[in-house]
Design a protein around this motif. Structure first.
Motif, PDB file in Angstrom:
ATOM      1  N   VAL A 291       0.833  -1.198   0.000  1.00  8.21           N
ATOM      2  CA  VAL A 291       0.000   0.000   0.000  1.00  8.21           C
ATOM      3  C   VAL A 291       0.876   1.259   0.000  1.00  8.21           C
ATOM      4  CG1 VAL A 291      -1.668   1.331   1.356  1.00  8.21           C
ATOM      5  CG2 VAL A 291      -1.969  -1.140   1.078  1.00  8.21           C
ATOM      6  N   ALA A 292       1.979   1.231   0.740  1.00  7.14           N
ATOM      7  CA  ALA A 292       2.888   2.377   0.767  1.00  7.14           C
ATOM      8  C   ALA A 292       3.530   2.593  -0.600  1.00  7.14           C
ATOM      9  CB  ALA A 292       3.962   2.170   1.834  1.00  7.14           C
ATOM     10  N   ALA A 293       3.893   1.498  -1.266  1.00 14.37           N
ATOM     11  CA  ALA A 293       4.472   1.613  -2.604  1.00 14.37           C
ATOM     12  C   ALA A 293       3.470   2.208  -3.580  1.00 14.37           C
ATOM     13  CB  ALA A 293       4.943   0.235  -3.088  1.00 14.37           C
ATOM     14  N   ARG A 294       2.212   1.778  -3.482  1.00 11.21           N
ATOM     15  CA  ARG A 294       1.186   2.337  -4.373  1.00 11.21           C
ATOM     16  C   ARG A 294       1.009   3.832  -4.120  1.00 11.21           C
ATOM     17  NH1 ARG A 294      -2.910   1.160  -7.752  1.00 11.21           N
ATOM     18  NH2 ARG A 294      -4.873   2.297  -7.591  1.00 11.21           N
ATOM     19  N   ARG A 295       1.020   4.237  -2.856  1.00 11.70           N
ATOM     20  CA  ARG A 295       0.890   5.659  -2.556  1.00 11.70           C
ATOM     21  C   ARG A 295       2.015   6.454  -3.212  1.00 11.70           C
ATOM     22  NH1 ARG A 295       1.467   5.469   2.661  1.00 11.70           N
ATOM     23  NH2 ARG A 295       3.635   6.101   2.623  1.00 11.70           N
ATOM     24  N   ASP A 296       3.247   5.949  -3.129  1.00 13.02           N
ATOM     25  CA  ASP A 296       4.376   6.648  -3.749  1.00 13.02           C
ATOM     26  C   ASP A 296       4.247   6.689  -5.262  1.00 13.02           C
ATOM     27  OD1 ASP A 296       5.477   7.189  -1.322  1.00 13.02           O
ATOM     28  OD2 ASP A 296       7.307   6.021  -1.614  1.00 13.02           O
ATOM     29  N   LEU A 297       3.781   5.595  -5.869  1.00  7.99           N
ATOM     30  CA  LEU A 297       3.597   5.569  -7.320  1.00  7.99           C
ATOM     31  C   LEU A 297       2.562   6.591  -7.760  1.00  7.99           C
ATOM     32  CD1 LEU A 297       3.655   1.699  -7.826  1.00  7.99           C
ATOM     33  CD2 LEU A 297       5.311   3.302  -8.810  1.00  7.99           C
ATOM     34  N   LEU A 298       1.483   6.712  -6.990  1.00 10.56           N
ATOM     35  CA  LEU A 298       0.430   7.672  -7.321  1.00 10.56           C
ATOM     36  C   LEU A 298       0.908   9.108  -7.171  1.00 10.56           C
ATOM     37  CD1 LEU A 298      -2.641   5.947  -5.614  1.00 10.56           C
ATOM     38  CD2 LEU A 298      -2.420   6.416  -8.055  1.00 10.56           C
ATOM     39  N   GLU A 299       1.726   9.345  -6.163  1.00 14.45           N
ATOM     40  CA  GLU A 299       2.128  10.711  -5.848  1.00 14.45           C
ATOM     41  C   GLU A 299       3.418  11.130  -6.541  1.00 14.45           C
ATOM     42  OE1 GLU A 299       2.329  10.788  -1.605  1.00 14.45           O
ATOM     43  OE2 GLU A 299       0.147  10.786  -1.345  1.00 14.45           O
ATOM     44  N   SER A 300       4.111  10.178  -7.196  1.00 15.32           N
ATOM     45  CA  SER A 300       5.401  10.490  -7.805  1.00 15.32           C
ATOM     46  C   SER A 300       5.276  11.378  -9.023  1.00 15.32           C
ATOM     47  CB  SER A 300       6.115   9.189  -8.190  1.00 15.32           C
ATOM     48  OG  SER A 300       7.270   9.460  -8.949  1.00 15.32           O
ATOM     49  N   ALA A 307      11.385   0.862 -10.121  1.00 17.09           N
ATOM     50  CA  ALA A 307      12.376   0.072  -9.389  1.00 17.09           C
ATOM     51  C   ALA A 307      12.822   0.778  -8.111  1.00 17.09           C
ATOM     52  CB  ALA A 307      13.585  -0.210 -10.285  1.00 17.09           C
ATOM     53  N   ASP A 308      13.000   2.094  -8.177  1.00 12.37           N
ATOM     54  CA  ASP A 308      13.438   2.843  -6.995  1.00 12.37           C
ATOM     55  C   ASP A 308      12.370   2.801  -5.903  1.00 12.37           C
ATOM     56  OD1 ASP A 308      15.780   3.486  -8.285  1.00 12.37           O
ATOM     57  OD2 ASP A 308      15.047   5.433  -9.012  1.00 12.37           O
ATOM     58  N   ILE A 309      11.111   2.952  -6.299  1.00 11.96           N
ATOM     59  CA  ILE A 309      10.025   2.924  -5.320  1.00 11.96           C
ATOM     60  C   ILE A 309       9.883   1.528  -4.729  1.00 11.96           C
ATOM     61  CG2 ILE A 309       7.517   3.135  -5.052  1.00 11.96           C
ATOM     62  CD1 ILE A 309       7.642   5.408  -7.133  1.00 11.96           C
ATOM     63  N   ALA A 310       9.989   0.506  -5.573  1.00  4.18           N
ATOM     64  CA  ALA A 310       9.888  -0.872  -5.079  1.00  4.18           C
ATOM     65  C   ALA A 310      10.987  -1.169  -4.065  1.00  4.18           C
ATOM     66  CB  ALA A 310       9.958  -1.850  -6.248  1.00  4.18           C
ATOM     67  N   GLY A 314      11.212  -2.347   0.186  1.00  2.00           N
ATOM     68  CA  GLY A 314      11.678  -3.695   0.486  1.00  2.00           C
ATOM     69  C   GLY A 314      11.390  -4.743  -0.563  1.00  2.00           C
ATOM     70  N   PHE A 315      10.950  -4.345  -1.778  1.00  2.00           N
ATOM     71  CA  PHE A 315      10.681  -5.306  -2.841  1.00  2.00           C
ATOM     72  C   PHE A 315      11.894  -5.362  -3.762  1.00  2.00           C
ATOM     73  CE2 PHE A 315       6.562  -3.535  -1.517  1.00  2.00           C
ATOM     74  CZ  PHE A 315       5.909  -4.693  -1.145  1.00  2.00           C
ATOM     75  N   THR A 316      12.704  -6.385  -3.574  1.00  2.00           N
ATOM     76  CA  THR A 316      13.978  -6.471  -4.300  1.00  2.00           C
ATOM     77  C   THR A 316      13.869  -7.177  -5.639  1.00  2.00           C
ATOM     78  OG1 THR A 316      14.513  -8.507  -3.089  1.00  2.00           O
ATOM     79  CG2 THR A 316      15.303  -6.421  -2.155  1.00  2.00           C
ATOM     80  N   HIS A 317      12.819  -7.955  -5.839  1.00  2.00           N
ATOM     81  CA  HIS A 317      12.621  -8.662  -7.102  1.00  2.00           C
ATOM     82  C   HIS A 317      11.542  -7.923  -7.880  1.00  2.00           C
ATOM     83  CE1 HIS A 317      11.677 -11.726 -10.042  1.00  2.00           C
ATOM     84  NE2 HIS A 317      12.661 -12.487  -9.602  1.00  2.00           N
ATOM     85  N   LEU A 318      11.950  -7.137  -8.893  1.00  2.00           N
ATOM     86  CA  LEU A 318      11.023  -6.239  -9.571  1.00  2.00           C
ATOM     87  C   LEU A 318       9.917  -7.000 -10.295  1.00  2.00           C
ATOM     88  CD1 LEU A 318      10.483  -3.261 -10.059  1.00  2.00           C
ATOM     89  CD2 LEU A 318      11.847  -3.398 -12.141  1.00  2.00           C
ATOM     90  N   GLY A 319      10.252  -8.129 -10.933  1.00  2.00           N
ATOM     91  CA  GLY A 319       9.235  -8.900 -11.646  1.00  2.00           C
ATOM     92  C   GLY A 319       8.184  -9.462 -10.716  1.00  2.00           C
TER      93      GLY A 319
END
Length: 339
Positions: A291-300, A307-310, A314-319
């Motif tokens: 949910v935090a990653a989605r918030r950053d994607l929406l607000e970026s 990849a930077d947001i992921a 803590g999401f190290t595997h982008l796929g």
């Protein structure tokens, strides 16, 4: 086709109930070209194909207003029009007809929508529609993720998936009539630089009230559970664990560290989350990071790479992150970033 566009910034996106002031936007379209209408109604993740039946002439006039992740459309159509949705939308869509007839395909039986009888189409359920002559309706679009956030708040456990609303709404009395009045007033208050745009906190409260009205008055998967007595509050160690997760959400914390912060054994911690949150501690941590990653994607605003947001969360595997994100929110991270 004539197009007018205006945006008023007033804070961040609503990513959980009553979290922040919403961003307001308004867009108006009118025209006679079915292909242009296809583009207007489509999103990057859920294209819609519009066709004029028997090659007859059509006309349309649509006005969209939005407050964060909730949007309202006031649309009028002339002519016999067919619409086909080519991919799930990830939104719950409520149609509140003012004039004319429409038939929606959203399951085994068609759903008729005429004045006095609305329709709720669950995320991913609607596959097409037919507008039969002159038609005008209000459309309320709510992200399934927002509905799940409200359910999560109500149940104090993580809720995911489709709420499975019953598709028919009586708009002539009771909650259905109130819903139509509330959506109408929201659209009027937000459109054309309306006064509600000067009261973002009031808009947030009204948007929350709209979602709670849906959840508390119209049948869905969790309706029966909502009528039951509230469960006992979560024990302190579960709350301590959740507080620790939020305080260290971007750090590589382990299950053992969470249990230590909660002052219980790993086994007791797991039992507490299963009983009071219907999940595991690690799954809960994964969800709040998503949910935090989605918030950053929406607000970026496309200023940062996916990849930077992921990695930040803590999401190290982008796929794997992209696949899980799409399953959770109905679109790829790159598509969220382009909004």
């Amino acid at each position: 086709m004539s197009v007018n566009f205006e945006v008023h910034a007033a804070g961040g996106f609503l990513h959980h109930p009553a979290a922040q002031s919403p961003i307001f936007s308004e867009t108006a379209y009118s025209g006679t070209d079915p292909d242009a209408l296809s583009e207007i109604l489509s999103t990057s993740t859920s294209p819609i194909k519009v066709a004029a039946q028997a090659n007859a002439s059509i006309a349309y006039c649509c006005n969209f207003v939005s407050a964060g992740d909730l949007a309202i459309a006031d649309c009028a159509y002339e002519g016999a029009i067919s619409l086909r949705r080519e991919a799930p939308s990830g939104k719950v869509i409520i149609f509140l007809p003012v004039e004319g007839d429409a038939v929606f395909n959203a399951g085994q039986e068609p759903i008729h929508s005429v004045p006095g009888r609305g329709a709720i189409l669950g995320a991913g359920r609607a596959t097409g529609a037919r507008l039969l002559g002159r038609r005008r309706h209000l459309g309320l679009f709510v992200d399934q993720a927002r509905i799940n956030a409200h359910l999560t708040h109500m149940f104090e456990r993580m809720i995911t998936g489709d709420a499975d609303f019953h598709p028919h709404i009586d708009l002539t009395a009771g909650a259905g009539l109130l819903l139509q009045q509330l959506v109408t007033n929201l659209h009027r208050g937000l459109g054309g630089g309306g006064l509600l745009q000067e009261s973002p906190l009031a808009v947030s409260a009204l948007c929350d009230a709209t979602v709670y009205l849906l959840l508390e008055n119209f049948p869905h998967r969790y309706s029966n559970e909502l009528t039951l007595p509230a469960p006992a509050p979560a024990p302190r160690h579960v709350k301590w664990a959740i507080d620790f997760m939020h305080a260290h959400i971007a750090e590589p914390i382990s299950l053992n560290e969470i249990a230590t912060a909660a002052k219980v054994s790993i086994r007791s911690l797991q039992q507490g989350f299963r009983q009071f949150r219907n999940t595991t501690p690690i799954a809960y941590l994964h969800e709040i990071r998503m949910v935090a990653a989605r918030r950053d994607l929406l607000e970026s605003g496309a200023k940062q790479a996916v990849a930077d947001i992921a990695l930040r969360w803590g999401f190290t595997h982008l796929g794997r992150f992209a696949a899980e994100y799409r399953k959770r929110f109905g679109e790829l991270p790159s598509q969220t970033l382009k909004r």
